[in-house]
Write a protein that holds these residues in place. Structure first.
Motif, PDB file in Angstrom:
ATOM      1  N   ARG A 179      10.580   8.831   5.335  1.00  0.00           N
ATOM      2  CA  ARG A 179      11.135   7.626   4.719  1.00  0.00           C
ATOM      3  C   ARG A 179      10.831   6.386   5.555  1.00  0.00           C
ATOM      4  O   ARG A 179      10.902   5.261   5.054  1.00  0.00           O
ATOM      5  N   ASP A 180      10.477   6.581   6.827  1.00  0.00           N
ATOM      6  CA  ASP A 180      10.201   5.454   7.716  1.00  0.00           C
ATOM      7  C   ASP A 180       8.705   5.251   7.960  1.00  0.00           C
ATOM      8  O   ASP A 180       8.335   4.468   8.841  1.00  0.00           O
ATOM      9  N   GLU A 181       7.836   5.945   7.220  1.00  0.00           N
ATOM     10  CA  GLU A 181       6.426   5.950   7.580  1.00  0.00           C
ATOM     11  C   GLU A 181       5.803   4.553   7.545  1.00  0.00           C
ATOM     12  O   GLU A 181       5.018   4.190   8.433  1.00  0.00           O
ATOM     13  N   ALA A 182       6.134   3.729   6.547  1.00  0.00           N
ATOM     14  CA  ALA A 182       5.555   2.388   6.486  1.00  0.00           C
ATOM     15  C   ALA A 182       6.050   1.528   7.647  1.00  0.00           C
ATOM     16  O   ALA A 182       5.261   0.797   8.277  1.00  0.00           O
ATOM     17  N   ALA A 242       0.835  -1.206   0.000  1.00  0.00           N
ATOM     18  CA  ALA A 242       0.000   0.000   0.000  1.00  0.00           C
ATOM     19  C   ALA A 242       0.868   1.254   0.000  1.00  0.00           C
ATOM     20  O   ALA A 242       0.563   2.239  -0.687  1.00  0.00           O
ATOM     21  N   HIS A 243       1.942   1.221   0.759  1.00  0.00           N
ATOM     22  CA  HIS A 243       2.852   2.371   0.788  1.00  0.00           C
ATOM     23  C   HIS A 243       3.435   2.639  -0.594  1.00  0.00           C
ATOM     24  O   HIS A 243       3.511   3.803  -1.034  1.00  0.00           O
ATOM     25  N   ALA A 244       3.831   1.588  -1.296  1.00  0.00           N
ATOM     26  CA  ALA A 244       4.373   1.771  -2.646  1.00  0.00           C
ATOM     27  C   ALA A 244       3.332   2.397  -3.568  1.00  0.00           C
ATOM     28  O   ALA A 244       3.651   3.287  -4.378  1.00  0.00           O
ATOM     29  N   ASP A 245       2.065   1.963  -3.460  1.00  0.00           N
ATOM     30  CA  ASP A 245       0.997   2.545  -4.286  1.00  0.00           C
ATOM     31  C   ASP A 245       0.775   4.011  -3.942  1.00  0.00           C
ATOM     32  O   ASP A 245       0.528   4.848  -4.827  1.00  0.00           O
ATOM     33  N   ILE A 246       0.838   4.349  -2.658  1.00  0.00           N
ATOM     34  CA  ILE A 246       0.623   5.735  -2.241  1.00  0.00           C
ATOM     35  C   ILE A 246       1.772   6.620  -2.714  1.00  0.00           C
ATOM     36  O   ILE A 246       1.559   7.738  -3.200  1.00  0.00           O
ATOM     37  N   VAL A 247       3.000   6.137  -2.584  1.00  0.00           N
ATOM     38  CA  VAL A 247       4.152   6.911  -3.062  1.00  0.00           C
ATOM     39  C   VAL A 247       4.040   7.144  -4.563  1.00  0.00           C
ATOM     40  O   VAL A 247       4.305   8.253  -5.063  1.00  0.00           O
ATOM     41  N   ALA A 248       3.613   6.138  -5.304  1.00  0.00           N
ATOM     42  CA  ALA A 248       3.433   6.310  -6.749  1.00  0.00           C
ATOM     43  C   ALA A 248       2.338   7.334  -7.040  1.00  0.00           C
ATOM     44  O   ALA A 248       2.472   8.160  -7.957  1.00  0.00           O
ATOM     45  N   ALA A 249       1.248   7.295  -6.267  1.00  0.00           N
ATOM     46  CA  ALA A 249       0.171   8.269  -6.457  1.00  0.00           C
ATOM     47  C   ALA A 249       0.642   9.683  -6.122  1.00  0.00           C
ATOM     48  O   ALA A 249       0.232  10.652  -6.777  1.00  0.00           O
ATOM     49  N   ARG A 250       1.488   9.811  -5.124  1.00  0.00           N
ATOM     50  CA  ARG A 250       2.047  11.139  -4.804  1.00  0.00           C
ATOM     51  C   ARG A 250       2.831  11.692  -5.984  1.00  0.00           C
ATOM     52  O   ARG A 250       2.764  12.897  -6.287  1.00  0.00           O
ATOM     53  N   ARG A 251       3.578  10.822  -6.652  1.00  0.00           N
ATOM     54  CA  ARG A 251       4.357  11.291  -7.800  1.00  0.00           C
ATOM     55  C   ARG A 251       3.440  11.711  -8.946  1.00  0.00           C
ATOM     56  O   ARG A 251       3.702  12.705  -9.628  1.00  0.00           O
TER      57      ARG A 251
END
Length: 522
Positions: A141-144, A103-112
């Protein structure tokens, strides 16, 4: 009105007529009309916040009981004007084991892909000895890793701490102190739905971490649950159709388990739980949200999948667009910003700005686009200072005259239910600040009343408002504003009325609430 000194500004405003109606003459804008501010002596100052629409309670395919991809939620939120979102998937054994990092990877991608949106990864926390709350931390960087540590350590579903026992209550306080060390925020979700959150627990949580536990959902999501269904069935607005259970606090009345104008009983009751907390002088704020799982009238449908897929993978299959319009349960939520809005005054358009605005109570909530803005400004003539706004505190000397200005920007276009919302009335609620509660389980405040009601002339996209002066104030108090479309009230009065099972069209009973302003009298 040109440059005005503070002394001249305060003298001019203080001389204005009490409760004089105001009507803006400017064009519709994203903010309160400038000319109305000037007419009131409330100029647009450099330090005024930027108002941002958002939602802190949103689910995705990473929740065991939801389905949307993060991109689908973001697309829906953008259609309805949301500018910040907290993804708050449910705490769950499979979520902690499989979901947090993907989920974190999906959110980071959505932020971009959407740099103009503010997107948090949060959690709907199963609180020890209680029910649910939204938890989120400043992005890092440590949120997940931090979120996963918190879920593993403190989620009652993972730790077996759900029962209402002293040991589990202590576990919740330990979790709040953990969040305080890391700058987290907590909002208590649907506080009255199951009666599991006793008044003393709210006070204990706030005492333990006042900068973390900032308040509660004034109104729950699932606002379409009570909508009349084609087959004649229907649920309860907000999903509030429960009765007391084994872990419910026995002191709540039966009506606590229902919504009133779509709002939680704790918020909607004049002189109720919210007012009882404010009467102690607590910074206890209300929010509103979608609680999006399956959205009313959507055409996105879940794919068939193996019954144990979520338990094995922590994720449902991507749902597919192009299906028939869905109006039956479980499709009873709305997209972020579509019906319920929490509008936050941020001093900067960033993650810190929104979190600081939420923590400070610079926010109001609105249903169905009833108002675009709702502001309260409080000032005193004997102080050489500018007015204090939502969530603020004005300190005055005893005997001072204190003036309140309430402003609302009306709807400029129809909501997704097809109508142009009409604000029928604004109320100014006044309550005495009497200090710490002698009864930690108390949920009533005696000295609370509607000090002024104002019925604006409808002008689409324009600003309306009123002013009210409290003369010769002797004791500390707070004020808060609310508004309604005026369609449903208690018989013979102006208070919201309980929603009816299966007959609660949310678009036909709209309310808005602003967080309070305190006046500390010395």
């Amino acid at each position: 009105m040109g440059q005005v000194g503070r002394r001249g500004f305060l003298r001019g405003v203080g001389a204005a007529a009490v409760a004089a109606p105001l009507a803006g003459a400017g064009t519709a804008s994203a903010d309160i009309d400038v000319d109305v501010r000037l007419d009131l002596g409330l100029p647009r100052l450099p330090g005024l916040p930027r108002w941002l629409v958002g939602d802190h309670h949103v689910h995705t395919q990473y929740s065991n009981d939801a389905m949307y991809t993060i991109d689908q939620v973001v697309a829906g939120a953008q259609r309805h004007g949301a500018e910040w979102l907290v993804f708050s998937d449910h705490g769950h054994v499979a979520h902690e084991a499989h979901s947090v990092e993907p989920a974190h990877a999906d959110i980071v991608a959505a932020r971009r892909r959407h740099p103009h949106l503010l997107l948090w990864q949060g959690l709907e926390w199963n609180m020890p000895a209680a029910e649910h709350a939204t938890v989120f931390l400043p992005p890092s960087r440590d949120e997940a890793a931090l979120l996963r540590e918190f879920e593993r350590t403190f989620d009652s579903r993972l730790t077996g701490t759900g029962a209402s026992t002293p040991a589990n209550e202590a576990k919740a306080l330990e979790a709040l102190r953990w969040l305080a060390r890391r700058g987290g925020l907590v909002v208590v979700n649907h506080p009255s739905r199951n009666g599991r959150i006793a008044p003393a627990e709210l006070r204990n949580w706030h005492d333990a971490a006042p900068g973390v536990v900032i308040g509660m959902e004034g109104a729950p999501g699932a606002q379409g649950d009570g909508y009349p269904k084609p087959d004649g069935s229907g649920g309860h607005r907000g999903g509030y159709g429960n009765s007391p259970g084994g872990d419910s606090w026995p002191g709540f009345p039966a009506e606590a388990y229902r919504t009133f104008g779509g709002f939680d009983w704790m918020t909607a009751t004049l002189g109720g739980m919210w007012d009882a907390l404010l009467a102690e002088g607590r910074n206890w704020w209300v929010t509103s949200n979608s609680d999006s799982h399956f959205n009313f009238r959507d055409t996105i449908v879940r794919q068939p999948e193996a019954p144990d897929l979520y338990d094995r993978a922590g994720k449902h299959l991507d749902p597919l667009p192009g299906g028939p319009v869905q109006t039956q349960p479980p499709y009873c939520d709305f997209y972020p910003g579509e019906f319920s809005r929490t509008v936050v005054g941020a001093t900067d358009r960033g993650y810190r700005g929104v979190m600081d605005g939420l923590r400070a109570g610079r926010s109001f909530v609105s249903h169905g686009g009833l108002v675009q803005r709702l502001e309260t400004h409080v000032f005193a003539e004997d102080r050489l200072s500018w007015p204090v706004g939502l969530g603020g505190r004005l300190r005055v000397r005893r005997g001072t005259d204190v003036t309140v200005v309430v402003l609302a920007q009306l709807a400029a276009r129809p909501h997704s239910g097809g109508e142009l919302p009409r604000l029928a009335r604004l109320d100014l609620v006044h309550g005495a600040v009497t200090g710490p509660a002698t009864d930690r389980q108390g949920f009533r405040a005696a000295e609370v009343a509607v000090a002024r009601s104002y019925e604006p002339r409808f002008r689409a996209g324009r600003t309306v408002g009123f002013r009210h002066t409290f003369r010769n104030v002797r004791e500390s108090f707070y004020v808060r504003a609310r508004g309604t479309d005026g369609r449903r009230h208690a018989p013979g009065g102006i208070e919201p009325i309980a929603d009816v099972r299966g007959a609660a069209d949310p678009w036909q009973d709209l309310w808005c609430y602003a967080n309070p302003v305190f006046v500390d009298v010395r």
